[in-house]
Write an enzyme that holds these catalytic residues in place. Structure first.
Site, PDB file in Angstrom:
ATOM      1  N   CYS A   5      36.679 -31.464  19.144  1.00  0.00           N
ATOM      2  CA  CYS A   5      37.489 -30.288  19.437  1.00  0.00           C
ATOM      3  C   CYS A   5      36.870 -29.053  18.777  1.00  0.00           C
ATOM      4  CB  CYS A   5      38.907 -30.504  18.932  1.00  0.00           C
ATOM      5  SG  CYS A   5      39.987 -29.084  19.200  1.00  0.00           S
ATOM      6  N   CYS A  26      42.452 -33.166  22.950  1.00  0.00           N
ATOM      7  CA  CYS A  26      42.598 -33.347  21.516  1.00  0.00           C
ATOM      8  C   CYS A  26      44.000 -33.884  21.240  1.00  0.00           C
ATOM      9  CB  CYS A  26      42.373 -32.028  20.775  1.00  0.00           C
ATOM     10  SG  CYS A  26      42.503 -32.189  18.985  1.00  0.00           S
ATOM     11  N   CYS A  29      45.883 -30.999  18.702  1.00  0.00           N
ATOM     12  CA  CYS A  29      46.154 -29.618  19.120  1.00  0.00           C
ATOM     13  C   CYS A  29      46.162 -29.570  20.649  1.00  0.00           C
ATOM     14  CB  CYS A  29      45.125 -28.652  18.513  1.00  0.00           C
ATOM     15  SG  CYS A  29      43.499 -28.692  19.265  1.00  0.00           S
ATOM     16  N   ASP A  92      20.472 -52.857 -10.364  1.00  0.00           N
ATOM     17  CA  ASP A  92      19.727 -54.058 -10.716  1.00  0.00           C
ATOM     18  C   ASP A  92      18.208 -53.887 -10.572  1.00  0.00           C
ATOM     19  OD1 ASP A  92      19.831 -53.919  -7.970  1.00  0.00           O
ATOM     20  OD2 ASP A  92      19.992 -56.089  -7.691  1.00  0.00           O
ATOM     21  N   GLU A  93      17.750 -52.705 -10.187  1.00  0.00           N
ATOM     22  CA  GLU A  93      16.326 -52.390 -10.098  1.00  0.00           C
ATOM     23  C   GLU A  93      15.884 -51.643 -11.353  1.00  0.00           C
ATOM     24  OE1 GLU A  93      14.272 -53.244  -7.584  1.00  0.00           O
ATOM     25  OE2 GLU A  93      15.895 -54.198  -6.465  1.00  0.00           O
ATOM     26  N   CYS A 101       0.621 -34.828 -15.908  1.00  0.00           N
ATOM     27  CA  CYS A 101      -0.562 -34.758 -16.760  1.00  0.00           C
ATOM     28  C   CYS A 101      -0.530 -33.482 -17.607  1.00  0.00           C
ATOM     29  CB  CYS A 101      -1.831 -34.798 -15.902  1.00  0.00           C
ATOM     30  SG  CYS A 101      -3.356 -34.700 -16.854  1.00  0.00           S
ATOM     31  N   CYS A 104      -4.003 -31.306 -16.356  1.00  0.00           N
ATOM     32  CA  CYS A 104      -4.115 -30.688 -15.016  1.00  0.00           C
ATOM     33  C   CYS A 104      -2.775 -30.501 -14.301  1.00  0.00           C
ATOM     34  CB  CYS A 104      -5.045 -31.511 -14.131  1.00  0.00           C
ATOM     35  SG  CYS A 104      -4.374 -33.108 -13.598  1.00  0.00           S
TER      36      CYS A 104
END
Length: 111
Positions: A5, A26, A29, A92-93, A101, A104
């Site tokens: 709608c 709808c 409405c 669990d990971e 660096c 650089c």
């Protein structure tokens, strides 16, 4: 095909009227769209939302620790890197370690 709608954004339901004409309507409405034949409408262009930087943005590397880590760029030869860890996968990971660096500024990660 799903249609929504334009006034209240609820999903439109397809039904047949008493006169045999199909319509989308709808349920919350009074909006109704009669289907007389196959019609194509251009979709309106939506602007993209700004995406938040989930890794901290500009300040992600402020106040981080250093460790001994070999830079993967062969021409650099740096042996120190800034690092921080985040849990970006399921609980669990293992955590993911992000490196930058010192010499650089090359960034990489290890799972």
């Amino acid at each position: 095909m799903l249609s929504f709608c334009p006034y209240c954004a609820n999903m439109l339901i397809m039904a047949q009227k008493d006169d045999g004409c199909n319509r989308f309507f709808c349920s919350t409405c009074p909006y109704e769209f009669k289907i007389d034949g196959f019609q194509m409408y251009d979709r309106k262009k939506l602007s993209r939302k700004e995406v938040d930087d989930v890794l901290g943005g500009e300040g992600a590397w402020d106040n981080v620790d250093q460790t001994l880590a070999q830079c993967p760029i062969d021409s650099c030869g740096g042996d120190k890197a800034y690092f921080f860890q985040l849990q970006i996968r399921s609980a669990d990971e293992p955590m993911t370690t992000f490196y930058k660096c010192v010499k650089c500024s090359h960034q990489w990660r290890e799972n």
